[in-house]
Structures are given as structure tokens and as C-alpha cells.
Design an enzyme around this catalytic site. Structure first.
Site, PDB file in Angstrom:
ATOM      1  N   TYR A  36      42.333  49.599  37.298  1.00 37.39           N
ATOM      2  CA  TYR A  36      42.473  48.512  38.259  1.00 37.39           C
ATOM      3  C   TYR A  36      42.033  47.222  37.593  1.00 37.39           C
ATOM      4  O   TYR A  36      41.009  47.191  36.906  1.00 37.39           O
ATOM      5  CB  TYR A  36      41.598  48.796  39.485  1.00 37.39           C
ATOM      6  CG  TYR A  36      41.570  47.684  40.517  1.00 37.39           C
ATOM      7  CD1 TYR A  36      40.408  46.946  40.731  1.00 37.39           C
ATOM      8  CD2 TYR A  36      42.691  47.387  41.280  1.00 37.39           C
ATOM      9  CE1 TYR A  36      40.377  45.942  41.687  1.00 37.39           C
ATOM     10  CE2 TYR A  36      42.670  46.373  42.236  1.00 37.39           C
ATOM     11  CZ  TYR A  36      41.507  45.654  42.432  1.00 37.39           C
ATOM     12  OH  TYR A  36      41.465  44.647  43.378  1.00 37.39           O
ATOM     13  N   ASP A  51      40.065  44.785  29.487  1.00 34.58           N
ATOM     14  CA  ASP A  51      39.541  44.336  30.781  1.00 34.58           C
ATOM     15  C   ASP A  51      38.111  44.889  30.896  1.00 34.58           C
ATOM     16  O   ASP A  51      37.918  46.043  31.263  1.00 34.58           O
ATOM     17  CB  ASP A  51      40.421  44.829  31.927  1.00 34.58           C
ATOM     18  CG  ASP A  51      39.835  44.432  33.276  1.00 34.58           C
ATOM     19  OD1 ASP A  51      40.507  44.654  34.307  1.00 34.58           O
ATOM     20  OD2 ASP A  51      38.702  43.906  33.308  1.00 34.58           O
ATOM     21  N   LYS A  89      31.708  40.141  37.105  1.00 31.07           N
ATOM     22  CA  LYS A  89      30.572  40.909  37.617  1.00 31.07           C
ATOM     23  C   LYS A  89      29.238  40.470  37.010  1.00 31.07           C
ATOM     24  O   LYS A  89      28.676  39.458  37.393  1.00 31.07           O
ATOM     25  CB  LYS A  89      30.856  42.404  37.436  1.00 31.07           C
ATOM     26  CG  LYS A  89      32.062  42.865  38.287  1.00 31.07           C
ATOM     27  CD  LYS A  89      32.305  44.336  38.153  1.00 31.07           C
ATOM     28  CE  LYS A  89      33.639  44.733  38.742  1.00 31.07           C
ATOM     29  NZ  LYS A  89      33.603  44.964  40.192  1.00 31.07           N
TER      30      LYS A  89
HETATM   31  C1  LIG Z   1      37.968  46.555  35.653  1.00 30.29           C
HETATM   32  C2  LIG Z   1      38.162  45.563  36.759  1.00 30.29           C
HETATM   33  N1  LIG Z   1      38.945  44.473  36.543  1.00 30.29           N
HETATM   34  C3  LIG Z   1      39.146  43.564  37.524  1.00 30.29           C
HETATM   35  C4  LIG Z   1      38.558  43.702  38.764  1.00 30.29           C
HETATM   36  C5  LIG Z   1      38.805  42.640  39.815  1.00 30.29           C
HETATM   37  O1  LIG Z   1      37.670  41.813  39.910  1.00 30.29           O
HETATM   38  P1  LIG Z   1      37.424  40.977  41.258  1.00 30.29           P
HETATM   39  O2  LIG Z   1      38.673  40.157  41.490  1.00 30.29           O
HETATM   40  O3  LIG Z   1      37.163  41.987  42.357  1.00 30.29           O
HETATM   41  O4  LIG Z   1      36.188  40.115  40.913  1.00 30.29           O
HETATM   42  C6  LIG Z   1      37.715  44.807  39.038  1.00 30.29           C
HETATM   43  C7  LIG Z   1      37.097  44.952  40.419  1.00 30.29           C
HETATM   44  N2  LIG Z   1      36.382  46.168  40.641  1.00 30.29           N
HETATM   45  C8  LIG Z   1      36.299  46.592  42.035  1.00 30.29           C
HETATM   46  C9  LIG Z   1      35.501  47.885  42.055  1.00 30.29           C
HETATM   47  N3  LIG Z   1      36.231  48.984  41.618  1.00 30.29           N
HETATM   48  C10 LIG Z   1      35.693  45.549  42.917  1.00 30.29           C
HETATM   49  C11 LIG Z   1      35.284  46.059  44.270  1.00 30.29           C
HETATM   50  C12 LIG Z   1      36.250  45.647  45.340  1.00 30.29           C
HETATM   51  O5  LIG Z   1      37.480  45.617  45.111  1.00 30.29           O
HETATM   52  O6  LIG Z   1      35.745  45.344  46.440  1.00 30.29           O
HETATM   53  C13 LIG Z   1      37.524  45.751  38.016  1.00 30.29           C
HETATM   54  O7  LIG Z   1      36.745  46.847  38.203  1.00 30.29           O
END
Ligand SMILES: Cc1ncc(COP(=O)(O)O)c(CN[C@@H](CN)CCC(=O)O)c1O
Length: 429
Positions: A146, A241, A269
Site C-alpha cells: 500500500y 516506499d 510517519k
Molecule cells: C508504506 C506506506 N506508504 C504510504 C502510506 C500512506 O501514507 P499516508 O497518506 O496515510 O500518510 C502508508 C500508510 N499506512 C497506513 C497503515 N497501513 C496508514 C493508516 C491509515 O490508512 O489510516 C504506508 O504504510
């Protein structure tokens, strides 16, 4: 006091009157595990406190950012002091340069870095950059990985999309989805075949070097180097990523842990210390395509804002001290060994994965090495375990397809309590 979520249940109903599904990010809805999500009132160190008066040992850490634990005094004090100087200027500040220098010192593959406000913005921008730099249109991603919710990468996404059973989201135009090729993680032959057929059209491969969005899955020996070799052979770019793994599996991220040099890296993060920050960066010759240095447009009202920069700078300085990651990994290993021992006591053959302070388990005796094998695990068993842990005050990610995170605020007592709770939880599975 008996465990109750009555106030959260009422709050959840009220929230649904105003917010889709009552949450501002789908995985928080507990739809993957069922039941009511606790509404959190406060957090401190390793603990979350909900509006029903329950407290939890937190292994979600806001999905990764809270590596120092919640309300760390250094971060809180730095923010308190910064907020008096204003919250956003929309103009350059010394803070952005300071955080950029810290990121570059930790991640040598990054010559230039651009700060944005989320991981999604980072991966969305880096794809536009890769396509502009190479003049090619296709992107390769991996099933179960993701990278945020923008169109090009919401194709067989992991994380929330998998948990909600929506492999491809409605609203993604066919034309966009057609430019995204999906490979299986840990399958280098499959990736080689995709390159054999499309190599000249592939702008970039984007990969979570250590996937945390199909549960925690680890790269097979030599896999990441083989991906690096394939992208180099076809002159496609390799994008790591590291939004989740960056400053998490090591201070220099997975690229430091595995000794691989990507062309571009996405971060998020941890580098925001709990405030909204994402970033993308890499080779100078590529990053100089980004406006205003170059023609590829990308912008953001709150990008690099002083509060987020302050939280990020304070966090990176605190975790950059000698021995920090060794201590965090050792603490995580103690927890994982304890949970594994309890599982074996109850006759469970589980897949336990750990790298640094990221960990996870799958309810299956079979190895889990990609998205399909992750989905073959017993999600029902995980959900039972999850709720049994929650009722005992241990807050895991509300989905089999997420990772868990240890913080430096977790105490030995927290770990002992978690292992004991795990024993009781396995008894219920
Ligand atoms: C590897 C990786 N790349 C991009 C993203 C997206 O980041 P954000 O747009 O949520 O800040 C994420 C976001 N992770 C999720 C948890 N699996 C965020 C939690 C959520 O969607 O509420 C990620 O894990």
C-alpha cells in the site's frame, strides 16, 4: 471495572452522522475485526486512554509515527515553544533545511528531499517525477503493498483496501489502472517476466522494501538486490516506499538494513513525530526535475510547516542516539519470543515476523511471504485474538493486514503484561 465501550459506541454512532463511516481513515473503523473502535481521549508514553476510562498498551503508535511513544516530553516541549511563534507561514524557514539535513545524513541515497504532508502525497509526487524523468508511463507495484490512496497505486492495494475487501477502488479510471502493473512480492521470476514484456515502458518500480500493509512480510534473501538489478537493467527507476519502514527498521530505513540503494525514497510517519509530514527524495539529477528547480509541478500550502518540522527534528534527534535501535529491537524480540512461546503452549503454529521494532503474526502454519499467502491465514482467529487482547488492555492493529510497532516508551512491565494477555487470548481462539 468491567471492560466497556459504551461511550465509544455512542460516540461512534454520533460520528457516523457527520463523517463517512464515523472515521477519517477507514481502517480505524474496526470493520476488519468487527466491534466498536475505542474513541481515544489522551495518550501518554506507551498508553492510550479512551473515553470509557479504559487504558491500553498501544502497539499501533498511530500506524508508525510514535516511535518515541505518545506525548514524549522533548517533542511536547519543543512544540509548546514553537507554537508561540506561529503555526504556518507559507514561506521558507530554517527548520525545513534542518530536517532535510537530518534526513540526508540518515539516508545517503537522498541528495535532495521535498517535504509534503502525507505519505500519499509523497508517493503520488514521486510517480509523476519518475514518469517525467524517464518519459515512460508504466509503473510496477506489488499486490498487498500500500502506497497511499492516489489513483495510480490504488490497484490491488494492501492495508485498508484489503481489509475492507476492495482490491480495486471504484473511481479509479480504467486508463490509469492500465498503467499500473502488479507483481507478487518475493517473486523475482514474475517481476522479470513483467520486465521482459514491458521493460521499455516501465518508468519505475515502487515497493515497500519491508511490506507492512499485508501484515508484516519480510524479503527473501537476495530479493531486494534482484529487484534493484532488474530495474537497472531496463533503466527503470527503483522507488523505495519507506513511509513505514523509514527510521523504523533502522535509522537509515530498510535500504540501510539491506544495503540497497534506490533511486528515490518516500518517507513519512516517524519523520513527522506525530504531525503531518511526508517526504520524497533521491538522486540529485532526478530531484532537480521538481519545480521550481525543474518542470515537474508539485506544491502544498502546509508543506514544511514549522510545527511539523519541529516535531520531526526533535524526534529524529532523539532516535538518532547510539544504541537506540538495538535497544528497541531487543525489546521487540523479547515480546515476540514470549508471544510465540504462549502460542506453542496452546498448540498454535503461527508465523511470527519481526524486523527491528516492527512485528506481526499470522494464524497459519504455512510460511507467509506475499499477499496471497497472507490472505490464506485464519483472519477469524486473528480477529478473536485481537478482541481478547483489546479487552485485556492491549491495543493491536485492528486488522490482520497491518503491522505492529514497539516504541521506546514501552516498559518491561508492558511487555510482561502483553505476553500474559496473549496467553489468555490464545485460550479463546
Ligand atoms: C508504506 C506506506 N506508504 C504510504 C502510506 C500512506 O501514507 P499516508 O497518506 O496515510 O500518510 C502508508 C500508510 N499506512 C497506513 C497503515 N497501513 C496508514 C493508516 C491509515 O490508512 O489510516 C504506508 O504504510
Amino acid at each position: 471495572m468491567a471492560f466497556t465501550l459504551d461511550k465509544s459506541a455512542a460516540a461512534f454512532s454520533a460520528a457516523k452522522q457527520h463523517i463517512p463511516g464515523g472515521v477519517n481513515s477507514p481502517v480505524r473503523s474496526f470493520r476488519g475485526v468487527g466491534g466498536t473502535p475505542p474513541f481515544i481521549a489522551a495518550a501518554q508514553g506507551s498508553r492510550l486512554h479512551d473515553i470509557d476510562g479504559n487504558q491500553y498498551i498501544d502497539y499501533v503508535g498511530s500506524w508508525g509515527p510514535m516511535i518515541l511513544g505518545h506525548a514524549h516530553p522533548a517533542v511536547t516541549e519543543a512544540l509548546r515553544e514553537a507554537v508561540g511563534r506561529g503555526t504556518s507561514y507559507g514561506a521558507p524557514t530554517l527548520l525545513e533545511t534542518e530536517l532535510a539535513e537530518l534526513v540526508k545524513a540518515a539516508v545517503p541515497s537522498i541528495d535532495l528531499v521535498r517535504f509534503v504532508n502525507s505519505g500519499t502525497e509523497a508517493t503520488m509526487s514521486v510517480l509523476r517525477l519518475a514518469r517525467a524523468f524517464t518519459g515512460r508511463s508504466k509503473i510496477v507495484k506489488f499486490a498487498g503493498c500500500y502506497h497511499g490512496h492516489h489513483d495510480s497505486l490504488l490497484v490491488k492495494a494492501g492495508s485498508g483496501a484489503t481489509t475492507l475487501g476492495i482490491p480495486d477502488s471504484p473511481g479509479v479510471p480504467e486508463g490509469i489502472a492500465a498503467t499500473t502493473l502488479t507483481a507478487a512480492y518475493n517473486d523475482i521470476a514474475g517481476l522479470a517476466d513483467i520486465f521482459h514484456r514491458h521493460g521499455e515502458d516501465i518508468a519505475a518500480v515502487i515497493i515497500e522494501p519491508v511490506p507492512g500493509n499485508m501484515g508484516l512480510v519480510l524479503p527473501r534473501d537476495g530479493y531486494l538486490q534482484a529487484v534493484r538489478d532488474l530495474t537497472a537493467k531496463y533503466e527503470s527507476l527503483l522507488i523505495f516506499d519507506e513511509v513505514m519502514s523509514g527510521f523504523r527498521v533502522a535509522y537509515g530505513g530498510a535500504q540501510a538494513a539491506f544495503g540497497i540503494t534506490p533511486d528515490l525514497t518516500c518517507l513519512g510517519k516517524v519523520i513527522g513525530g506525530g504531525l503531518p509530514v511526508g517526504a520524497y527524495g533521491g538522486r540529485r539529477d532526478i530531484m532537480e526535475y521538481i519545480a521550481p528547480a525543474g518542470p515537474v509541478y508539485q506544491a502544498g500550502t502546509l508543506s514544511g510547516n514549522p510545527l511539523a518540522m519541529t516535531a520531526g527534528i526533535t524526534t529524529l534527534k532523539a532516535i538518532g542516539v547510539p544504541g537506540y535501535y538495538d535497544r528497541l529491537s531487543e525489546k521487540t524480540a523479547v515480546l515476540c519470543a514470549g508471544v510465540k512461546a504462549q502460542a506453542e503452549k496452546f498448540g498454535f503454529e503461527l508465523q511470527h515476523h519481526q524486523i527491528g521494532s516492527m512485528f506481526g503474526l499470522f494464524f497459519t502454519a504455512e510460511p507467509v511471504y506475499d499477499y496471497d499467502s497472507a490472505k490464506r491465514s485464519d483472519v477469524g482467529a486473528f480477529n478473536t485474538y485481537f478482541h481478547a487482547m483489546l479487552a485485556q488492555g492491549v491495543y493491536l492493529a485492528p486488522s490482520q493486514f497491518e503491522a505492529a510497532f514497539m516504541s521506546s516508551a514501552h516498559s518491561d512491565d508492558d511487555i510482561a503484561v502483553t505476553i500474559a494477555a496473549s496467553a489468555a487470548a490464545f485460550a479463546k481462539v
